[in-house]
Design an enzyme around this catalytic site. Structure first.
Site, short mmCIF file in Angstrom:
data_model
loop_
_atom_site.label_atom_id
_atom_site.label_comp_id
_atom_site.label_asym_id
_atom_site.label_seq_id
_atom_site.Cartn_x
_atom_site.Cartn_y
_atom_site.Cartn_z
N PRO A 215 0.86 -1.21 0.00
CA PRO A 215 0.00 0.00 0.00
C PRO A 215 0.89 1.25 0.00
O PRO A 215 1.41 1.66 1.03
CB PRO A 215 -0.79 -0.12 1.31
CG PRO A 215 -0.56 -1.52 1.81
CD PRO A 215 0.77 -1.93 1.27
N ASP A 395 5.64 2.23 2.75
CA ASP A 395 4.68 1.13 2.91
C ASP A 395 3.83 1.43 4.15
O ASP A 395 4.32 1.40 5.28
CB ASP A 395 5.47 -0.17 3.09
CG ASP A 395 4.57 -1.40 3.15
OD1 ASP A 395 3.37 -1.25 3.46
OD2 ASP A 395 5.08 -2.51 2.90
N HIS A 396 2.54 1.69 3.90
CA HIS A 396 1.68 2.12 5.01
C HIS A 396 1.35 0.98 5.98
O HIS A 396 0.78 1.20 7.04
CB HIS A 396 0.37 2.71 4.45
CG HIS A 396 -0.20 3.80 5.32
ND1 HIS A 396 0.00 3.86 6.67
CD2 HIS A 396 -0.98 4.87 5.01
CE1 HIS A 396 -0.62 4.91 7.17
NE2 HIS A 396 -1.23 5.55 6.17
N ARG A 397 1.72 -0.25 5.64
CA ARG A 397 1.54 -1.35 6.58
C ARG A 397 2.56 -1.27 7.72
O ARG A 397 2.31 -1.76 8.82
CB ARG A 397 1.69 -2.70 5.86
CG ARG A 397 0.67 -2.97 4.78
CD ARG A 397 1.00 -4.23 4.02
NE ARG A 397 2.33 -4.15 3.38
CZ ARG A 397 2.90 -5.14 2.72
NH1 ARG A 397 2.28 -6.32 2.61
NH2 ARG A 397 4.08 -4.98 2.17
N VAL A 399 4.74 1.79 8.15
CA VAL A 399 5.04 3.17 8.51
C VAL A 399 3.76 4.01 8.45
O VAL A 399 2.96 3.87 7.53
CB VAL A 399 6.09 3.76 7.55
CG1 VAL A 399 6.38 5.21 7.90
CG2 VAL A 399 7.37 2.93 7.59
#
Length: 425
Positions: A215, A395-397, A399
């Site tokens: 993501p 990577d929003h998973r 950070v």
């Protein structure tokens, strides 16, 4: 019994390669360690050595084939077994056997492979020069790029093999599964199909993987690098005299490491199967480079342990090896974070794609001289400053957006205060 030679593991994350050139023919005698073919991966062009001393019994690949790790490329008869086979009386030949005997896939090379670097072999193919027609001038009788160009200019070109028919294309499934079939574009006009091969093919697959699995979120900001540019101009001649090149990317390497130390979650990989975040306690930064082969990302190892002068020389040498096709697998492996600088090519901003399995990438845009307002609404002045656009993809998973803003602040503060860079190792 014939010994099968399978494509070995070529290094981190490399599962396949393209056969560039086969250097031997069926029936050739080869020595253990002798180069028998050239394979190109997304990371490097590699000469593959023979695993045995013996006779080439069968060749199962040809230039242009895409092979995976574990695929059988050739079979050999080991030296002792080859002598035993030669001692046996030849079997009675039949018409059927003669008609079904396999034909060599590569033109005969009874004299063995011509010593030449992979980049020189690629140049010879591009210029349709037969390496056997070249008089070598390099050390140890190796053919150099200058040798190839010289014979091409004299018109003594000999094609090694005809190009593959246009209809021969890889039959591998498309990278994006479930996509609707393409229309017949030829109904609207003339079309040409160009095989998706080598670096471009691998790049397409890796970008599809990264975009589908991660993501992506992009955080953008700007850094005032006016003082940094003044320092760069002051010292670049001294650095060049020592064999390096003082570029903005060199300073960005040190700024990124400062931010990675402050926010180590950006120096990780995510293992979804184990439900773990893998934190790396080393700082190997990939530097995306535009080359004739496509986008390649060599890796600068242990950036935190090197000075600005050391990095200026190492990045320059690494770029030269990469663009000339001489970078090896180790040069292209082990990255924990990536920097991509499109500034020299232009553009005000972009959205960089993360280099899987990393979790972040920093993009540098083009520096521009812009008017900047200093002070408040009552007391202010307008001054010309050199501004660098920055884009942090993450990577929003792993950070969060607030972390990205803090990470970027460290990068900006380091670039805007050149004395901080001088104090680093």
């Amino acid at each position: 019994m014939p010994k099968e030679f399978k494509l070995p593991d070529l290094g981190e994350g490399i599962h396949e390669g393209e056969i560039v050139e086969v250097l031997v023919s069926m029936g050739d005698h080869v020595e253990d360690g002798q180069s028998i073919m050239v394979i190109e991966t997304d990371k490097a062009t590699t000469e593959v050595p023979s695993p045995v001393t013996g006779i080439v019994k069968e060749i199962r690949v040809k230039p242009g084939d895409i092979v995976n790790v574990g695929d059988v490329l050739m079979t050999f008869t080991a030296e002792g077994e080859a002598e035993a086979e030669e001692a046996k009386p030849p079997p009675k030949e039949t018409k059927v056997e003669a008609e079904t005997a396999p034909e060599p896939l590569v033109a005969g090379r009874g004299e063995g492979p011509v010593p030449a670097a992979p980049s020189v072999r690629r140049l010879a193919r591009e210029l349709s020069v037969d390496l056997r027609a070249v008089t070598p001038t390099g050390p140890g009788g190796r053919v150099t790029a200058e040798d190839v160009r010289a014979i091409a200019e004299k018109g003594k070109m000999v094609a090694e093999a005809p190009p593959p028919p246009a209809e021969e294309r890889p039959t591998e499934p498309p990278a994006v599964f479930g996509a609707p079939p393409l229309p017949d574009f030829s109904q609207w006009g003339s079309v040409e199909r160009i095989p998706l091969r080598s670096v471009r093919r691998t790049t397409a697959k890796r970008m599809s993987l990264a975009w589908s699995q991660i993501p992506h979120v992009t955080h953008s900001d700007e850094a005032d690098v006016t003082d940094l540019e003044t320092m760069r101009q002051k010292h670049k001649a001294d650095v060049e005299a020592k064999g390096g090149k003082l570029t903005l990317t060199v300073f960005a390497l040190k700024a990124v490491v400062a931010a990675l130390k402050a926010y180590p979650q950006f120096n990780t990989s995510l293992d979804m199967e184990a439900h773990e975040i893998i934190l790396k306690h080393y700082y190997n930064i990939g530097v995306a480079m535009d080359t004739e082969r496509g986008l390649l990302v060599p890796v600068v190892k242990h950036v935190d342990c090197k000075s600005i002068n050391d990095l200026a020389k190492e990045v320059y040498e690494l770029a030269e090896r990469t663009r000339s096709g001489l970078a090896d697998v180790q040069d292209m492996s082990g990255g924990t974070f990536t920097i991509t600088n499109v500034g020299p090519l232009g553009g005000t901003g972009f959205t960089p794609i993360i280099n899987y399995p990393q979790v972040a990438i920093l993009g540098l845009g083009r520096t521009r001289l812009r008017p900047v307002v200093r002070g408040d609404r009552v007391n202010f002045e307008i001054v010309p400053r050199l501004i660098l656009p920055l884009a942090l993809g993450f990577d929003h998973r792993v950070v969060d957006g607030a972390d990205a803003a803090r990470f970027m602040s460290v990068v900006i503060n380091t670039l805007e205060n050149p004395e901080n860079l001088v104090m680093m190792a």
